[in-house]
Design a protein around this motif. Sequence first.
Motif, short mmCIF file in Angstrom:
data_model
loop_
_atom_site.label_atom_id
_atom_site.label_comp_id
_atom_site.label_asym_id
_atom_site.label_seq_id
_atom_site.Cartn_x
_atom_site.Cartn_y
_atom_site.Cartn_z
N ALA A 162 0.82 -1.21 0.00
CA ALA A 162 0.00 0.00 0.00
C ALA A 162 0.85 1.26 0.00
O ALA A 162 0.54 2.24 -0.70
CB ALA A 162 -0.94 0.00 1.20
N GLY A 263 -0.89 5.00 3.60
CA GLY A 263 -0.66 3.65 3.11
C GLY A 263 -0.13 2.70 4.15
O GLY A 263 -0.40 1.49 4.11
N VAL A 267 -5.01 1.75 4.64
CA VAL A 267 -5.18 0.98 3.40
C VAL A 267 -4.63 -0.44 3.58
O VAL A 267 -5.27 -1.42 3.17
CB VAL A 267 -4.48 1.69 2.23
N THR A 398 -8.93 4.88 -1.31
CA THR A 398 -8.79 3.60 -0.62
C THR A 398 -9.70 2.55 -1.22
O THR A 398 -9.28 1.42 -1.50
CB THR A 398 -9.10 3.77 0.87
N ALA A 402 -8.43 -0.63 -3.35
CA ALA A 402 -8.68 -1.95 -2.78
C ALA A 402 -9.30 -2.88 -3.82
O ALA A 402 -8.94 -4.07 -3.90
CB ALA A 402 -9.61 -1.83 -1.56
#
Length: 447
Positions: A162, A263, A267, A398, A402
Motif C-alpha cells: 500500500a 498507506g 489501506v 482507498t 482496494a
Amino acid sequence: MLGFGDAGPAAAAMAGVTAALPPPPAVPGVPVLGNALRMMGDVQQFFVDAYRDVGPVFRVRALNQSFVIMAGAAANRLLLERGEALFTSEESFGGLDREFGMRVHVLRGRPHRELRRILGAGLSRDLLAARWEQVTAETERMLDGWAQRPAVAVVDGCQRLAAAQLSIAYTGASSAARFETLRSAFELVLDVTIAGKWPAATLRWPAYRRARAEIHRFARAALAERAAAGPGEGPPDLLDRALAAPYPPDVQAGMALQGYFAGVNTVAYLYSFMVDVLLRNPEVLARVTAEVDAAGPLTFDRLRALPALHGLVMETLRVYPPAPGSARTALEPFDFEGHRIEAGQRVLVATCVPHQLPEHFPDPQRFDIDRDFAAARRASLYAPFSVGGHTCLGAGMTQVLAVATVALLVRRLRLAPATPGRPLRITATPGPNPGRRFKVSAAPRAA
C-alpha cells in the motif's frame, strides 16, 4: 465510523446543559488495567458489546487514561451536525502536527476546510487513473514476490504494498526504499499521541529522532526536486498541491507526507482483512475470481464493472472498519442521552457501532457482499472512515485501490493460510489489524 429517532431528537446534545444530569456510566473493568485488555484486541467488538450492555454513552478506562465513548445513530448524527462546535482534535492528533507538520488533523473552521480542499485535490482518484500502469506494474511486481517466499506476513506485506502504491499515485515515485523508517516512526507517533500506549518521553528516543529527521529530509527533498523539475503530465499531484499551497515549508512537507502515512496503516489493514475474508469464505473467493477472470484486461475504467469486488470492499469495511471511532476533546459541557459530558473530557465517537446492529444491517454477523449500503450511507450509519468534517480524505482512493489490488491478487496468486484453522486475532494499535502473526503461503496461479 436504533435509527436516529430511537431516543428522539432530544437525545442528541443540543443547547441547554443540565448540570444535574449524571456522568456517563462506567464499563466494568479490572483493577489497575481497567478496560485496557479488551481495548487492545477487537476494539470495535468491545464498543458494540458495551453499547448493548451499558447504553449509548459510557466511560472506559485504560491504565491511566479515561474516555467517554458515544455510540449509536444519535452519536453519529451529533458528530456530523455539531462536531465542529463541540469538539477539538488537538489533544488526540496534535502529535502528528508537532512531529510531522500534518496540520489538517488539528485545524478547525475555515482554515481546516481550506487545507482539506487543497489536500483532497492532491489525493484524488484521478491520480490513480493517470498513473494506472505504474501502480499496477509495481503491484504485480510486489505480489509476484510473495510467491517467492515460504510464508508471507500479511500485514507487513500489505503495508509495503500500500505504501508503494500510494506514493506512486500521489507523488510519482515509490517510497519503498524508506519504508522501514516511515513505518516505525509513524506507528510510534500514533501509539504515543493517540493510543497512549507509550509515554510521551518515548518520542525523545535517539532512534526515533533520527528516523524523524530522515523523514523530514525525505519530504523536503521530494518537494525541492519537484520544484526544480516543474509539474509533470496529468493532473497536479500531492507534491504540486503542497508547493502551491500558502503554507510554511514544514506544513508543505507534512502535506507531502500524507500519501505515505495513509498507506502504512489504513489501506494496508483493509487489504489484510480482505485476504482473511477470502480465505475464510471460499464462496466469496470463487465469485470474485470468476468476476475478475471474465473482466478481460484490467484497465482503470473496468474497475467500475466489478460489483462482487466492490461488495467485498464495502462489506469488509463494515465488519472491520479501519477507524472504529473518532477521538476528540470536548470544548464545552453538553448533554447526550441523559448524561453530562464535561469540557476537557476526552471523547471517542464510536461511529461504526451501527455496523453491527441488526436494525440497520440485517443479520450483521453474516458476511454478505450483496448488501445494500445506500440508505445507511445517507443516514451516516455506514461510517468506516468517520463522519463530518474530519472524514478521511483518502476514503475514495482507498476503496478504488482496494478493488484493483484484490483483482490483481486473485488473478496472479493462489493463497492458503500458513496455519490452517488459526483464529483471527485482531489487535487495536496503531489501528485495527489482523496482527503480525497472520501469515499465508502464496503460489502463482496457473494460467
